[in-house]
Design an enzyme around this catalytic site. Structure first.
Site, PDB file in Angstrom:
ATOM      1  CB  ILE A   1      33.130  42.510  87.901  1.00  0.00           C
ATOM      2  CG1 ILE A   1      32.895  43.331  86.656  1.00  0.00           C
ATOM      3  CG2 ILE A   1      34.271  43.071  88.681  1.00  0.00           C
ATOM      4  CD1 ILE A   1      32.272  44.692  86.966  1.00  0.00           C
TER       5      ILE A   1
ATOM      6  CG  ASP B   1      37.263  45.973  83.348  1.00  0.00           C
ATOM      7  OD1 ASP B   1      36.645  46.187  82.298  1.00  0.00           O
ATOM      8  OD2 ASP B   1      37.898  46.861  83.947  1.00  0.00           O
TER       9      ASP B   1
HETATM   10  P1  5GP Z   1      40.371  42.813  85.104  1.00  0.00           P
HETATM   11  O1  5GP Z   1      41.722  42.220  85.386  1.00  0.00           O
HETATM   12  O2  5GP Z   1      39.420  41.840  84.449  1.00  0.00           O
HETATM   13  O3  5GP Z   1      40.465  44.086  84.296  1.00  0.00           O
HETATM   14  O4  5GP Z   1      39.779  43.287  86.473  1.00  0.00           O
HETATM   15  C1  5GP Z   1      39.266  42.386  87.371  1.00  0.00           C
HETATM   16  C2  5GP Z   1      39.076  42.985  88.739  1.00  0.00           C
HETATM   17  O5  5GP Z   1      39.045  44.437  88.707  1.00  0.00           O
HETATM   18  C3  5GP Z   1      37.743  42.551  89.313  1.00  0.00           C
HETATM   19  O6  5GP Z   1      37.840  41.310  89.966  1.00  0.00           O
HETATM   20  C4  5GP Z   1      37.418  43.701  90.235  1.00  0.00           C
HETATM   21  O7  5GP Z   1      38.077  43.486  91.469  1.00  0.00           O
HETATM   22  C5  5GP Z   1      38.021  44.898  89.542  1.00  0.00           C
HETATM   23  N1  5GP Z   1      36.991  45.601  88.738  1.00  0.00           N
HETATM   24  C6  5GP Z   1      36.866  45.657  87.387  1.00  0.00           C
HETATM   25  N2  5GP Z   1      35.798  46.389  87.031  1.00  0.00           N
HETATM   26  C7  5GP Z   1      35.231  46.796  88.189  1.00  0.00           C
HETATM   27  C8  5GP Z   1      34.068  47.592  88.484  1.00  0.00           C
HETATM   28  O8  5GP Z   1      33.305  48.067  87.631  1.00  0.00           O
HETATM   29  N3  5GP Z   1      33.801  47.784  89.808  1.00  0.00           N
HETATM   30  C9  5GP Z   1      34.586  47.287  90.809  1.00  0.00           C
HETATM   31  N4  5GP Z   1      34.228  47.551  92.064  1.00  0.00           N
HETATM   32  N5  5GP Z   1      35.678  46.540  90.564  1.00  0.00           N
HETATM   33  C10 5GP Z   1      35.996  46.296  89.268  1.00  0.00           C
END
Ligand code: 5GP
Length: 179
Positions: free
Chosen positions: A98, A100
């Site tokens: 994912i 985010d």
């Molecule tokens: P970012 O740095 O893009 O904000 O976050 C990436 C990481 O956050 C992802 O690889 C995942 O591990 C975690 N993450 C972000 N959104 C979600 C979500 O809706 N569910 C879960 N389980 N993990 C998330």
């Protein structure tokens, strides 16, 4: 106990994975492709994706820990598992569960580029593109969604729920007496 609102069923996921694998197999035909899975969340997605590809690939893993805790990324990460494959001159596809804010991925891409790969692209099962805080774009995105914390199919909440075959929106009920 939180509520589990279904987002993707097992069959939906398999259809998405097949479509992604078909595009990747076409785009990287006759190239030297290295898939780099981001631990831990992407392990199930990567295992399914690799078996649907019709081209040879190498597989490696990387792990980044986000400082802080909770259900959103703090933006500050440290690498807890480096790659072990020589990616110089090769095509790299980072496989994420994912994306985010994109902050984790943008750090990982910067790190991978220091090894002089031919290209670095991203394949994510789920893309929360509206929440992006970095320039990162996923070349391959299986399913786009907005808000909500998702679990299942490798995605956890505090290490729980990774084993669920589908993906669910985890909805926390407000505590009694708290508005
Ligand atoms: P970012 O740095 O893009 O904000 O976050 C990436 C990481 O956050 C992802 O690889 C995942 O591990 C975690 N993450 C972000 N959104 C979600 C979500 O809706 N569910 C879960 N389980 N993990 C998330």
């Amino acid at each position: 106990m939180p509520d589990f609102i279904p987002v993707l069923e097992k069959d939906d996921i398999q259809r998405i994975v097949s479509t992604l694998a078909e595009s990747i197999s076409t785009d990287y035909k006759d190239r030297e492709l290295v898939l780099i899975g981001v631990l831990k969340g992407a392990f199930i997605f990567l295992a399914d994706l690799v078996r649907q590809l019709t081209i040879p690939v190498s597989v490696d893993f990387i792990r980044a820990a986000s400082y802080g805790s909770g259900t959103s990324s703090s933006g500050s990460i440290r690498l807890t598992k480096a790659i072990e494959t020589d990616i110089a001159g090769k095509d790299v596809l980072v496989v994420e569960d994912i994306v985010d804010t994109g902050l984790t991925l943008s750090h990982l891409i910067d790190y991978l580029k220091t090894f002089s790969p031919r290209s670095v692209e991203v394949c994510t099962l789920i893309d929360k593109y509206e929440r992006r805080k970095s320039e990162v774009k996923a070349k391959y995105a299986g399913y786009q969604t907005g808000h909500g914390f998702l679990v299942g199919y490798g995605l956890d909440f505090d290490e729980a729920y990774r084993e669920l075959p589908g993906i669910y929106h985890l909805k926390f009920q407000p505590k009694e007496g708290v508005l």
